[in-house]
Scaffold this motif. Structure first.
Motif, PDB file in Angstrom:
ATOM      1  N   THR A   1       2.323   9.155  -6.469  1.00  0.00           N
ATOM      2  CA  THR A   1       2.931  10.483  -6.358  1.00  0.00           C
ATOM      3  C   THR A   1       3.999  10.674  -7.421  1.00  0.00           C
ATOM      4  O   THR A   1       4.097  11.735  -8.052  1.00  0.00           O
ATOM      5  CB  THR A   1       3.550  10.675  -4.956  1.00  0.00           C
TER       6      THR A   1
ATOM      7  N   LEU B   1       1.111   4.144  -3.071  1.00  0.00           N
ATOM      8  CA  LEU B   1       0.978   5.587  -2.871  1.00  0.00           C
ATOM      9  C   LEU B   1       2.210   6.324  -3.385  1.00  0.00           C
ATOM     10  O   LEU B   1       2.102   7.390  -4.003  1.00  0.00           O
ATOM     11  CB  LEU B   1       0.769   5.895  -1.389  1.00  0.00           C
TER      12      LEU B   1
ATOM     13  N   SER C   1       2.797   7.110   6.778  1.00  0.00           N
ATOM     14  CA  SER C   1       3.957   7.192   5.888  1.00  0.00           C
ATOM     15  C   SER C   1       5.299   7.305   6.608  1.00  0.00           C
ATOM     16  O   SER C   1       6.307   6.791   6.098  1.00  0.00           O
ATOM     17  CB  SER C   1       3.796   8.371   4.922  1.00  0.00           C
TER      18      SER C   1
ATOM     19  N   ASN D   1       0.975  12.452   0.080  1.00  0.00           N
ATOM     20  CA  ASN D   1       0.480  11.072   0.045  1.00  0.00           C
ATOM     21  C   ASN D   1      -1.036  11.028   0.140  1.00  0.00           C
ATOM     22  O   ASN D   1      -1.687  10.196  -0.510  1.00  0.00           O
ATOM     23  CB  ASN D   1       1.111  10.270   1.184  1.00  0.00           C
TER      24      ASN D   1
ATOM     25  N   ALA E   1      -1.573   6.377   4.224  1.00  0.00           N
ATOM     26  CA  ALA E   1      -0.903   7.654   3.947  1.00  0.00           C
ATOM     27  C   ALA E   1      -0.467   8.330   5.238  1.00  0.00           C
ATOM     28  O   ALA E   1       0.633   8.884   5.326  1.00  0.00           O
ATOM     29  CB  ALA E   1      -1.827   8.569   3.152  1.00  0.00           C
TER      30      ALA E   1
ATOM     31  N   ARG F   1       0.833  -1.210   0.000  1.00  0.00           N
ATOM     32  CA  ARG F   1       0.000   0.000   0.000  1.00  0.00           C
ATOM     33  C   ARG F   1       0.865   1.257   0.000  1.00  0.00           C
ATOM     34  O   ARG F   1       0.591   2.220  -0.719  1.00  0.00           O
ATOM     35  CB  ARG F   1      -0.942  -0.011   1.209  1.00  0.00           C
ATOM     36  N   TRP F   2       1.927   1.261   0.831  1.00  0.00           N
ATOM     37  CA  TRP F   2       2.853   2.398   0.822  1.00  0.00           C
ATOM     38  C   TRP F   2       3.493   2.551  -0.556  1.00  0.00           C
ATOM     39  O   TRP F   2       3.620   3.661  -1.077  1.00  0.00           O
ATOM     40  CB  TRP F   2       3.947   2.181   1.871  1.00  0.00           C
TER      41      TRP F   2
ATOM     42  N   SER G   1      -2.339  11.721  -3.148  1.00  0.00           N
ATOM     43  CA  SER G   1      -2.295  10.531  -3.998  1.00  0.00           C
ATOM     44  C   SER G   1      -3.478   9.611  -3.723  1.00  0.00           C
ATOM     45  O   SER G   1      -3.985   8.953  -4.634  1.00  0.00           O
ATOM     46  CB  SER G   1      -0.976   9.778  -3.786  1.00  0.00           C
ATOM     47  N   VAL G   2      -3.911   9.564  -2.472  1.00  0.00           N
ATOM     48  CA  VAL G   2      -5.116   8.795  -2.130  1.00  0.00           C
ATOM     49  C   VAL G   2      -6.289   9.297  -2.962  1.00  0.00           C
ATOM     50  O   VAL G   2      -7.093   8.517  -3.491  1.00  0.00           O
ATOM     51  CB  VAL G   2      -5.422   8.912  -0.625  1.00  0.00           C
TER      52      VAL G   2
END
Length: 472
Positions: free
Chosen positions: A232, A228, A423, A404, A420, A224-225, A407-408
């Motif tokens: 970006t 994101l 992060s 972040n 996010a 998931r990180w 970006s979501v």
């Protein structure tokens, strides 16, 4: 590298003799001054690091702002892409380098078959290594058409992905060429979109970078990180570089080239472990332009912590290599890249791994200050730079978290909001990778750690041993 003009920019030697002498001289000078005036040296180092960190952070914010209007992504609609008659399409070569990837070969054949491009105009070359008999046998059994062929790369050093791509490029017959990794799922119309876009843009544009995203975003927190971060990178930072007419550090896959110009440029540096970023800089130095294509290729996000560190440290090491290589001749760099390109080279290419490396040091000093408040730190952080550091700590970190969150929104994935906000834990992983990259740059500069793919498959081990190739 094929073109002698670019041999001076190969990472075969990371630091040239003049660079080594300059670095050694600087270290000796700093060492002598540190003995004579230690506090002044500490103050200057802290001031320079803090100022550079703040500028690099502001630069990223400017990139996101510049990309905000969305007009710097090249869009080709479905109807436009399909409107070109098959007879008017050029031959397109797809290079697929793979090493020890038998588990994803069947899926690769399905994904390549899904490309909407006439088979008599499509040339797919699987680039396999002679010692990888399992993948070779699996690929031979899975071949789905005459337009796909296996090319076993001759045994030689360096044994790297860019070396294999150079071998494939020598045999490519297409007017355009692209690279896909073995686990990639390119959007079916991507080749057609690239043809239409490159013809529309004209010969000044030599390369288009498609967006990379992940098909296993929800596998765990790391994926998931990762998703994101890529959102970006490809939806904000790279379009921002395009908007500001700066060089584009390419991704390792889904970059679409004009074949003739790529050959003239010398193709990929087989000794650079992020050959794609280096090629992006050389494209700019040669006066070519790169665009960002609005088409997505899905990849596998690295889901294993150890495997992620290996992959990210290789990327960071390659960015540091590219930074050092293109600073060998400062006058030529300024003349060919201009001040905009120089900013990108230092703040984006060099700044990305250096910031990851420095984060751990800056966090440690912050924790030390809040725990003990040693008097020496008040002397080290002179007032102007102390306030810059506090700004970076509070406003800077909040801004990066906000990016972040942005970006979501662009991903339309509200379920990733919690990821996010967490992060900073991902930044710790980046710092570990940065430290490893710096160590390997000194002691193993051309050491290539292979990323293990297929970890999303149910039968895949959680932390498989890596396969590595030392190019020396």
């Amino acid at each position: 590298m094929a073109d002698a003009r670019w041999e001076a920019y190969s990472a075969h030697v990371v630091l040239t003799r003049p660079q080594r002498f300059a670095l050694l001289g600087a270290l000796v000078l700093i060492g002598v001054l540190a003995v004579l005036r230690p506090m002044i040296v500490l103050q200057v180092v802290v001031a320079v690091v803090t100022l550079c960190y703040g500028i690099a952070l502001a630069f990223r914010v400017v990139l996101v702002w510049a990309s905000g209007r969305g007009e710097h992504r090249i869009m080709v609609g479905d109807e436009q892409a399909r409107a070109v008659p098959d007879a008017d399409l050029p031959v397109y070569t797809v290079l697929v380098p793979a090493y020890r990837e038998p588990s994803v070969i069947a899926a690769l054949m399905d994904n390549l078959s899904a490309l909407e491009y006439p088979r008599d105009k499509l040339e797919v070359i699987l680039l396999l290594e002679p010692d990888d008999t399992e993948t070779i046998d699996t690929a031979r059994a899975a071949l789905t058409g005459g337009h796909i062929r296996i090319l076993v790369v001759p045994e030689s050093q360096p044994k790297t992905k860019p070396k294999a791509c150079n071998v494939g490029l020598e045999q490519a017959t297409g007017e355009f060429v692209t690279i896909y990794d073995a686990e990639d799922i390119p959007e079916p119309l991507q080749l057609r979109r690239a043809v239409v876009a490159l013809r529309r843009l004209g010969p000044g544009y030599v390369c288009l970078q498609a967006e990379l995203a992940y098909f296993n975003t929800d596998q765990n927190r790391i994926t998931r990180w990762f998703a994101l971060e890529y959102a970006t990178w490809f939806r904000s930072l790279l379009p921002g570089l395009v908007a500001l007419r700066m060089p584009i550090p390419l991704g390792g896959t889904s970059n679409h080239f004009r074949t003739r110009e790529l050959r003239e440029l010398g193709a990929w540096d087989p000794y650079n472990v992020t050959e794609d970023a280096d090629l992006g800089m050389r494209l700019s130095r040669a006066g070519h332009r790169v665009g960002v294509l609005d088409s997505v290729t899905l990849e596998e996000a690295n889901s294993d912590f150890i495997n992620w560190i290996k992959q990210r440290s290789r990327w960071y090491k390659g960015y540091l290599m590219t930074w050092l290589v293109h600073l060998r001749s400062p006058r030529a760099t300024v003349r060919q890249l201009g001040w905009r390109g120089l900013l990108c080279l230092n703040l984006f290419v060099g700044g990305t791994p250096l910031a990851a490396l420095l984060n751990a040091v800056l966090w440690a000093t912050t924790v030390l200050w809040f725990l003990d408040r040693p008097a020496v730190m008040e002397e080290i952080f002179m007032p102007p730079f102390y306030y810059v550091g506090v700004f970076c700590l509070v406003i800077g970190n909040a801004t990066v978290i906000y990016l972040n969150v942005l970006s979501v929104r662009t991903m339309d994935r509200p379920d990733l909001l919690g990821t996010a906000l967490l992060s900073p834990l991902y930044w710790v992983m980046m710092s570990l990778a940065g430290a490893k990259a710096a160590w390997q740059l000194v002691f193993k500069p051309s050491y290539w750690e292979k990323t293990t793919h297929g970890l999303h498959l149910p039968s895949a081990p959680s932390a498989p041993p890596s396969e590595v190739a030392d190019v020396h």
